[in-house]
Design an enzyme around this catalytic site. Structure first.
Site, PDB file in Angstrom:
ATOM      1  N   ASP A 245       0.808  -1.237   0.000  1.00  0.00           N
ATOM      2  CA  ASP A 245       0.000   0.000   0.000  1.00  0.00           C
ATOM      3  C   ASP A 245       0.837   1.282   0.000  1.00  0.00           C
ATOM      4  O   ASP A 245       0.621   2.183   0.816  1.00  0.00           O
ATOM      5  CB  ASP A 245      -0.944   0.022   1.222  1.00  0.00           C
ATOM      6  CG  ASP A 245      -1.983  -1.087   1.169  1.00  0.00           C
ATOM      7  OD1 ASP A 245      -2.000  -1.827   0.164  1.00  0.00           O
ATOM      8  OD2 ASP A 245      -2.753  -1.215   2.118  1.00  0.00           O
ATOM      9  N   ASP A 266      -0.708  -4.398  -3.879  1.00  0.00           N
ATOM     10  CA  ASP A 266      -1.715  -3.336  -4.053  1.00  0.00           C
ATOM     11  C   ASP A 266      -1.118  -1.952  -3.832  1.00  0.00           C
ATOM     12  O   ASP A 266      -1.714  -1.106  -3.168  1.00  0.00           O
ATOM     13  CB  ASP A 266      -2.876  -3.508  -3.046  1.00  0.00           C
ATOM     14  CG  ASP A 266      -3.590  -4.838  -3.189  1.00  0.00           C
ATOM     15  OD1 ASP A 266      -3.407  -5.485  -4.241  1.00  0.00           O
ATOM     16  OD2 ASP A 266      -4.310  -5.213  -2.266  1.00  0.00           O
TER      17      ASP A 266
END
Ligand SMILES: *[C@@H]1O[C@H](CO)[C@@H](O)[C@H](O)[C@H]1NC(C)=O
Ligand SMILES: *[C@@H]1O[C@H](CO)[C@@H](O)[C@H](O)[C@H]1NC(C)=O
Ligand SMILES: *[C@@H]1O[C@H](CO)[C@@H](O)[C@H](O)[C@H]1NC(C)=O
Ligand SMILES: *[C@@H]1O[C@H](CO)[C@@H](O)[C@H](O)[C@H]1NC(C)=O
Ligand SMILES: *[C@@H]1O[C@H](CO)[C@@H](O)[C@H](O)[C@H]1NC(C)=O
Ligand SMILES: *[C@@H]1O[C@H](CO)[C@@H](O)[C@H](O)[C@H]1NC(C)=O
Ligand SMILES: *[C@@H]1O[C@H](CO)[C@@H](O)[C@H](O)[C@H]1NC(C)=O
Ligand SMILES: *[C@@H]1O[C@H](CO)[C@@H](O)[C@H](O)[C@H]1NC(C)=O
Ligand SMILES: *[C@@H]1O[C@H](CO)[C@@H](O)[C@H](O)[C@H]1NC(C)=O
Length: 303
Positions: A245, A266
């Site tokens: 992230d 991600d």
């Protein structure tokens, strides 16, 4: 009277023993001097030799020994001097010609702050400079951040409008912190830098979260480097470093040009509407036994 008589009668024997005594004393004294001359320089290196110097000074006042001692004294003086000189050199040498930024005139900046971790600027922390930016300013404020690693969590509040931050290259200027989802009570709070103001622009600077990469299946280790919620933001030549992230492109319209974005899982995510142009996207996800090795984006928004 009586004593005088006594002395005069025993004089011949006495002078003989006296002579022997003085010869012996002279030899012992010579030996002592010899020893003193040859041992003092080495003894002095281990501690203060003021006492030894005084004794030797009184024992004999010989020019060669004085010379020896004065040489030693000068040497230790020089040593102290040298150390003081080194201390002075550790103070930063400030270079005032360094920040002749073309950005200031291009954007017609009304106010320019310099942030330098070495203490040569208007501030040594970026957050302090941000706090000094006028609220709801219609004109541009430029903050120049010198090379170095700035260990701080920075929040650019919604009222710090029209702010430009320029670093000395994404390989040289880092804003760095290490919060995680767990340490802050949620991924969206784990950022190292968060921008809530409109019209934010950044040039040649890196945003980094140094929290360690999570092991597979780990919960709560997400660590955002930059969170952007402000509308109309642009990033030119910027670096984004994290593991899981990295870049929370949360809200608004954003432009990323020639940026370097690194992460594992991600690592570009959020609801922002953004254009990434000529950017390098670097996945550092490790191969895991099941064959899953990270993903670049979440929210399925790539077009
Ligand atoms: C050593 O001799 C010099 C003159 O040669 C004299 O000025 C000095 O006081 C003497 N020092 C001691 C400790 O006697
Ligand atoms: C100061 O910075 C400028 C621009 O980076 C550089 O050209 C110059 O050599 C520097 N001067 C000193 C004394 O370091
Ligand atoms: C920043 O520091 C420089 C050099 O000390 C000074 O000339 C300038 O006025 C300062 N700028 C602000 C906005 O305080
Ligand atoms: C600017 O924003 C900060 C943080 O939200 C707030 O504390 C401050 O009161 C605001 N200033 C003005 C003038 O609204
Ligand atoms: C930053 O460093 C990387 C790796 O060393 C290099 O490829 C890149 O060109 C550098 N970028 C800049 C703007 O200096
Ligand atoms: C961040 O790093 C510091 C040491 O630099 C450490 O004490 C602290 O626990 C770390 N924070 C988190 C959330 O891991
Ligand atoms: C943002 O920049 C645009 C174009 O320079 C300007 O029209 C707009 O008023 C700015 N927004 C704010 C909140 O200052
Ligand atoms: C940013 O860095 C690039 C590459 O080093 C350089 O060409 C460019 O002029 C820099 N931009 C600014 C605004 O300093
Ligand atoms: C985060 O907190 C949860 C619940 O407290 C815990 O299960 C998890 O191991 C923690 N993760 C890390 C990376 O510390």
């Amino acid at each position: 009277m009586n004593m005088d008589n006594h002395l005069s009668t025993s004089a011949p024997i006495r002078s003989k023993t006296n002579l022997c005594f003085w010869v012996c004393a002279f030899v012992v004294a010579l030996l002592a001097i010899f020893l003193a001359v040859h041992t003092i320089p080495s003894l002095c290196t281990e501690g203060p030799c003021d006492l030894q110097e005084a004794i030797v000074d009184r024992l004999l006042n010989r020019s060669s020994l004085r010379h020896l001692l004065s040489v030693h004294r000068r040497r230790s003086h020089h040593h102290h001097h040298h150390r003081r000189h080194d201390d002075k050199r550790h103070k930063p040498e400030c270079n005032s010609t360094k920040w002749d930024s073309k950005i200031a005139s291009e954007y017609n900046a009304a106010l320019v702050f310099i942030v330098d971790v070495k203490g040569c600027g208007n501030f040594s922390h970026l957050q302090d400079a941000v706090n000094a930016v006028p609220d709801y300013s219609p004109s541009r404020t430029l903050i120049l951040v010198d090379s170095g690693v700035y260990r701080e969590k920075v929040v650019i509040a919604a009222n710090k409008t029209n702010l430009i931050i320029q670093g000395q290259g994404y390989n040289n200027t880092f804003i760095s912190w290490n919060d995680t989802a767990n340490s802050t009570g949620g991924t969206i709070h784990s950022f190292s830098v968060a921008i809530f103001s409109p019209n934010f622009t950044a040039y040649n600077i890196s945003f980094q979260n140094t929290a360690g990469p999570p092991s597979p299946g780990m919960v709560g280790a997400q660590a955002v480097a930059l969170r952007i919620d402000g509308d109309q933001a642009a990033f030119y030549g910027c670096g984004f470093y994290g593991a899981q992230d990295t870049l929370l492109d949360n809200k608004g319209k954003h432009y990323f040009k020639e940026c370097f974005i690194e992460g594992s899982i991600d690592f570009i995510f959020g609801n922002g509407l953004s254009l990434y142009e000529d950017c390098t996207i670097n996945s550092i996800a490790k191969e895991v036994p099941r064959g899953i090795s990270g993903a670049i984006t979440a929210h399925a928004k790539i077009r």
